[in-house]
Write a protein that holds these residues in place. Structure first.
Motif, short mmCIF file in Angstrom:
data_model
loop_
_atom_site.label_atom_id
_atom_site.label_comp_id
_atom_site.label_asym_id
_atom_site.label_seq_id
_atom_site.Cartn_x
_atom_site.Cartn_y
_atom_site.Cartn_z
N PRO C 35 0.80 -1.24 0.00
CA PRO C 35 0.00 0.00 0.00
C PRO C 35 0.83 1.29 0.00
O PRO C 35 0.37 2.32 -0.49
CB PRO C 35 -0.83 -0.11 1.29
CG PRO C 35 -0.83 -1.56 1.64
CD PRO C 35 0.45 -2.13 1.13
N GLU C 36 2.07 1.24 0.53
CA GLU C 36 2.90 2.46 0.54
C GLU C 36 3.25 2.93 -0.87
O GLU C 36 3.67 4.07 -1.07
CB GLU C 36 4.25 2.24 1.24
CG GLU C 36 4.19 1.79 2.66
CD GLU C 36 4.11 0.28 2.73
OE1 GLU C 36 3.11 -0.22 3.30
OE2 GLU C 36 5.02 -0.39 2.22
N LEU C 37 3.16 2.02 -1.85
CA LEU C 37 3.59 2.34 -3.21
C LEU C 37 2.45 2.91 -4.06
O LEU C 37 2.64 3.20 -5.24
CB LEU C 37 4.17 1.09 -3.89
CG LEU C 37 5.28 0.36 -3.11
CD1 LEU C 37 5.81 -0.81 -3.93
CD2 LEU C 37 6.42 1.31 -2.75
N HIS C 38 1.27 3.08 -3.44
CA HIS C 38 0.11 3.55 -4.21
C HIS C 38 0.14 5.05 -4.48
O HIS C 38 0.70 5.81 -3.70
CB HIS C 38 -1.18 3.23 -3.43
CG HIS C 38 -1.55 1.78 -3.46
ND1 HIS C 38 -2.60 1.27 -2.72
CD2 HIS C 38 -1.02 0.74 -4.13
CE1 HIS C 38 -2.68 -0.03 -2.94
NE2 HIS C 38 -1.73 -0.38 -3.78
N GLN C 39 -0.51 5.42 -5.57
CA GLN C 39 -0.85 6.83 -5.78
C GLN C 39 -2.25 7.07 -5.20
O GLN C 39 -2.81 6.17 -4.55
CB GLN C 39 -0.74 7.24 -7.27
CG GLN C 39 -1.14 6.23 -8.32
CD GLN C 39 -2.59 6.24 -8.63
OE1 GLN C 39 -3.41 5.83 -7.77
NE2 GLN C 39 -2.90 6.64 -9.85
N ARG C 40 -2.82 8.21 -5.50
CA ARG C 40 -4.07 8.58 -4.80
C ARG C 40 -5.27 7.73 -5.17
O ARG C 40 -6.25 7.71 -4.44
CB ARG C 40 -4.38 10.06 -5.00
CG ARG C 40 -4.72 10.46 -6.42
CD ARG C 40 -4.83 11.97 -6.50
NE ARG C 40 -3.53 12.56 -6.22
CZ ARG C 40 -3.36 13.75 -5.64
NH1 ARG C 40 -4.41 14.47 -5.29
NH2 ARG C 40 -2.15 14.21 -5.44
N ARG C 41 -5.24 7.06 -6.31
CA ARG C 41 -6.42 6.26 -6.69
C ARG C 41 -6.20 4.76 -6.50
O ARG C 41 -6.94 3.94 -7.03
CB ARG C 41 -6.81 6.57 -8.14
CG ARG C 41 -7.40 7.96 -8.32
CD ARG C 41 -7.71 8.30 -9.75
NE ARG C 41 -6.57 8.21 -10.64
CZ ARG C 41 -5.62 9.14 -10.78
NH1 ARG C 41 -5.69 10.25 -10.07
NH2 ARG C 41 -4.61 8.95 -11.59
N HIS C 45 2.10 3.94 -7.95
CA HIS C 45 2.51 5.28 -8.37
C HIS C 45 3.44 5.21 -9.59
O HIS C 45 4.32 4.36 -9.66
CB HIS C 45 3.23 5.98 -7.21
CG HIS C 45 3.38 7.45 -7.43
ND1 HIS C 45 4.35 7.99 -8.23
CD2 HIS C 45 2.65 8.49 -6.98
CE1 HIS C 45 4.23 9.31 -8.25
NE2 HIS C 45 3.21 9.64 -7.49
N GLY C 46 3.25 6.15 -10.51
CA GLY C 46 4.08 6.22 -11.71
C GLY C 46 5.57 6.35 -11.42
O GLY C 46 6.41 5.91 -12.21
N GLY C 47 5.91 6.94 -10.28
CA GLY C 47 7.32 7.08 -9.90
C GLY C 47 7.94 5.74 -9.56
O GLY C 47 9.14 5.51 -9.78
#
Lengths: 130, 130, 130, 130
Positions: C35-41, C45-47
């Protein structure tokens, strides 16, 4: 399958670029190397190679579009591997993805010895003209 | 300052691209829009815009090189903002960085109304020919 | 063959990225989705995906370097195809070219269903530390 | 103006990235450099810098969106200028264009000495969630 014929794209004709193969999600373009296409040190200008990448990926995109759809280029990226010399160049493209409003593909350019001279990708927008 | 004059780069001459300004780390190029440069829908072909980006950033790079140094393009990236129409195009470039073996810069292309039509960047290798 | 092991690259360890295969000019990386690797949706995350592309191409580059050579990234390009969900991601890379001072490769990222989520390329500089 | 606050984007929080300024078509992000963010040679990992570019351009895009619109990243391009060291990094972004379905912007990353460490661009899709 939507082909690109001579007379359809003025700049392709002006530099001598031709679509030689078009299949579902793949295309092949050919360009004979003439002195007008050189940069200052006698190999093919990087802008010509960029035009080949744009054209080859664009043809692969059009291969999956209907007659009412057009696909302007959103962005283009080219990596130059070695100077392009010799008789002619061939660009081979494949489509990676066709979404609802965007398509993305890749192309590789080879010289007449079969050596890889450039690799590029392009994103295209899909618009319905109806 | 190393200028690019007509006769030096065959492909620039073939499409009518001219270096109109060259300063330390900056350059300006101009291209008159003629029908040969069109894509299928009547605006300037994306490959022509890529050539302008490559040329404008390349001129900014050459502005900081010595006579013995050459600078082939390593990679080029172009984002297309709107179709390029009108009388002529102007590309304005700036150098972001000149290292020992690589240089990196950016260019913006404007149409004759002053509207931004494309933005791009390029990385160039610096080689000593001596 | 130069492997990347846990403990060598702090940021790889911090996000849980591992080199699972390394061969001449090819590499494979794996990342468990947490979950730490998620973006807002709620997708990755793209990064994080950019880090996987950089890492996978970088490993393919290191596979052909000697112990004295290092290879910092010059430029990176990522195209995002679909949101990255599921258990884990796998990045598979190949080297396109290794020159004297630059190397260039490509990587594709797949999710745990085998669907392509992103494609990217990277240019790396080859420096001798001796 | 749509702000990004701590708690909204898990990966931003995980690496310590914060939106420090948001204005019409412009944004500023800040990241404190901690040892977890390092690559193998002790400077900030290129994937972290890619995350900053994506985040900074993404914030500039969101600054012009309504509450119902979301903007996933289509493509990202980063050029690395020099190794990123020091206390913190600041990314400053600007939007180049906001169209009906796509937006395009640029960001520059500076270290705590004010030196430019990376430049990047991003294209984002604009989707209405209603």
């Amino acid at each position: 399958m939507r082909k690109t014929e001579p007379g359809m794209t003025p700049f392709w004709d002006y530099i001598g670029m031709k679509e030689t193969k078009i299949e579902e999600a793949h295309a092949e373009l050919r360009l004979d190397i003439t002195p007008e296409l050189h940069q200052r040190r006698g190999s093919v200008h990087g802008g010509v190679l960029a035009t080949l990448i744009d054209g080859a990926v664009g043809s692969a995109v059009r291969s999956v579009l209907s007659e009412e759809e057009i696909s302007p280029t959103v962005e283009l990226k080219i990596n130059y591997i070695r100077p392009a010399h010799g008789e002619y160049l061939v660009a081979k493209s494949k489509l990676y993805h066709r979404g609802k409003s965007l398509a993305f593909g890749q192309a590789e350019i080879f010289d007449s010895n079969g050596d890889l001279v450039a690799v590029g990708t392009g994103t295209f927008m899909i618009l319905n003209t109806k």
